[in-house]
Design a protein around this motif. Structure first.
Motif, PDB file in Angstrom:
ATOM      1  N   GLY A   1       0.810  -1.205   0.000  1.00 35.50           N
ATOM      2  CA  GLY A   1       0.000   0.000   0.000  1.00 35.50           C
ATOM      3  C   GLY A   1       0.843   1.254   0.000  1.00 35.50           C
ATOM      4  N   TYR A   2       0.225   2.346   0.436  1.00 36.50           N
ATOM      5  CA  TYR A   2       0.903   3.645   0.477  1.00 36.50           C
ATOM      6  C   TYR A   2       0.561   4.365   1.767  1.00 36.50           C
ATOM      7  N   ASP A   3       1.556   5.009   2.375  1.00 33.51           N
ATOM      8  CA  ASP A   3       1.311   5.968   3.442  1.00 33.51           C
ATOM      9  C   ASP A   3       2.401   7.029   3.395  1.00 33.51           C
TER      10      ASP A   3
ATOM     11  N   GLY B   1       5.841   5.745   1.995  1.00 27.70           N
ATOM     12  CA  GLY B   1       5.547   5.825   0.573  1.00 27.70           C
ATOM     13  C   GLY B   1       4.908   4.533   0.098  1.00 27.70           C
ATOM     14  N   ASN B   2       5.210   4.141  -1.116  1.00 30.45           N
ATOM     15  CA  ASN B   2       4.750   2.850  -1.628  1.00 30.45           C
ATOM     16  C   ASN B   2       5.572   1.761  -0.940  1.00 30.45           C
ATOM     17  N   HIS B   3       4.894   0.833  -0.275  1.00 30.09           N
ATOM     18  CA  HIS B   3       5.612  -0.149   0.518  1.00 30.09           C
ATOM     19  C   HIS B   3       4.922  -1.509   0.477  1.00 30.09           C
ATOM     20  N   LEU B   4       5.663  -2.533   0.869  1.00 32.72           N
ATOM     21  CA  LEU B   4       5.115  -3.875   1.020  1.00 32.72           C
ATOM     22  C   LEU B   4       6.013  -4.650   1.970  1.00 32.72           C
ATOM     23  N   ARG B   5       5.508  -5.789   2.415  1.00 31.98           N
ATOM     24  CA  ARG B   5       6.319  -6.724   3.198  1.00 31.98           C
ATOM     25  C   ARG B   5       6.301  -8.063   2.484  1.00 31.98           C
TER      26      ARG B   5
ATOM     27  N   THR C   1       9.331   7.944  -2.413  1.00 25.90           N
ATOM     28  CA  THR C   1       7.961   8.364  -2.129  1.00 25.90           C
ATOM     29  C   THR C   1       7.651   8.504  -0.650  1.00 25.90           C
ATOM     30  N   GLY C   2       8.580   8.121   0.221  1.00 26.44           N
ATOM     31  CA  GLY C   2       8.324   8.220   1.654  1.00 26.44           C
ATOM     32  C   GLY C   2       8.693   9.576   2.226  1.00 26.44           C
ATOM     33  N   ALA C   3       8.671   9.668   3.551  1.00 27.85           N
ATOM     34  CA  ALA C   3       8.916  10.938   4.232  1.00 27.85           C
ATOM     35  C   ALA C   3      10.308  11.006   4.848  1.00 27.85           C
ATOM     36  N   ALA C   4      11.255  10.254   4.314  1.00 29.38           N
ATOM     37  CA  ALA C   4      12.603  10.218   4.892  1.00 29.38           C
ATOM     38  C   ALA C   4      13.421  11.455   4.542  1.00 29.38           C
ATOM     39  N   GLY C   5      12.956  12.256   3.585  1.00 28.19           N
ATOM     40  CA  GLY C   5      13.682  13.452   3.194  1.00 28.19           C
ATOM     41  C   GLY C   5      14.860  13.177   2.284  1.00 28.19           C
TER      42      GLY C   5
END
Length: 202
Positions: free
Chosen positions: A59-61, A65-69, A108-112
């Motif tokens: 999914g996405y948050d 960002g776009n992620h999976l396990r 796409t994540g918030a890691a900067g």
């Protein structure tokens, strides 16, 4: 350097999760909310399943960002985050083979971090009860894993078109979940038909 004293995963065989040229973008951050490493590469570079297993939590948050396990047969979890996109193979509940393409490098994540990368975590089954504290430093495992020479997915070399320096991958757009969400508004009755028709003409 990571400690040689690591948890035995007990599964495998395992393969390196990024296909092509890569580098480690930062060191392991134990105890953080994202206890893994960033593997840097090129935008759109393929990311592959590191083991035979099942895709979950796709999914996405804002944070990941776009992620999976990926869950392997032994119950170990491998977290993939900050992807630019998923491959057509990836879906929740799908069984995949090691080396199959799951997605593509992004930011796409918030890691900067603007550089395209994969945020990768290893959470052994023996430490899952600890939550994020049970994650281990991936580097001691990754240097032992084999690197795929062929992609199990029809992708041409080059992965993606070049983008301007400093450009980031846009977040996913809005998704219309159902027509009833907007059908009760005070808009003109033919508004939606007008919009669809004008869109088709363009």
């Amino acid at each position: 350097e990571p400690s040689p004293l690591t948890t035995v995963l007990g599964g495998g065989p395992y393969v390196f999760p990024v296909f092509g040229v890569w580098s480690y973008a930062d060191s392991f951050s134990a105890g953080s909310s994202r206890p893994g490493i960033d593997i840097a590469g090129s935008l759109g570079q393929p990311v592959v399943a590191c083991a035979n297993g099942t895709v979950v939590d796709l999914g996405y948050d804002k944070a990941d960002g776009n992620h999976l396990r990926l869950l392997d047969a032994s119950g170990n979890q491998f977290v993939y985050a900050d992807l630019s996109a998923f491959s057509s193979v990836a879906a929740n509940g799908v069984q995949v083979k090691a080396g199959q393409v799951l997605g593509f490098l992004g930011a796409t994540g918030a890691a900067g971090i603007d550089t395209a990368h994969l945020h990768f975590e290893i959470r052994p089954v023996s430490g899952l009860y600890l939550g994020v504290a049970g994650a281990v430093d991936p580097r001691i495992y990754l240097h032992r894993w084999t690197h795929e020479q062929d992609l199990k997915f029809p992708i041409e070399a080059g992965y993606a078109a070049a983008v301007p320096r400093g450009a980031t991958v846009p977040e996913p757009g809005a998704l219309l979940l159902g027509y009833s969400d907007i059908s009760t508004g005070n808009a003109r009755p033919l508004l939606m038909q007008t919009l669809v028709t004008s869109r088709a003409v363009r």
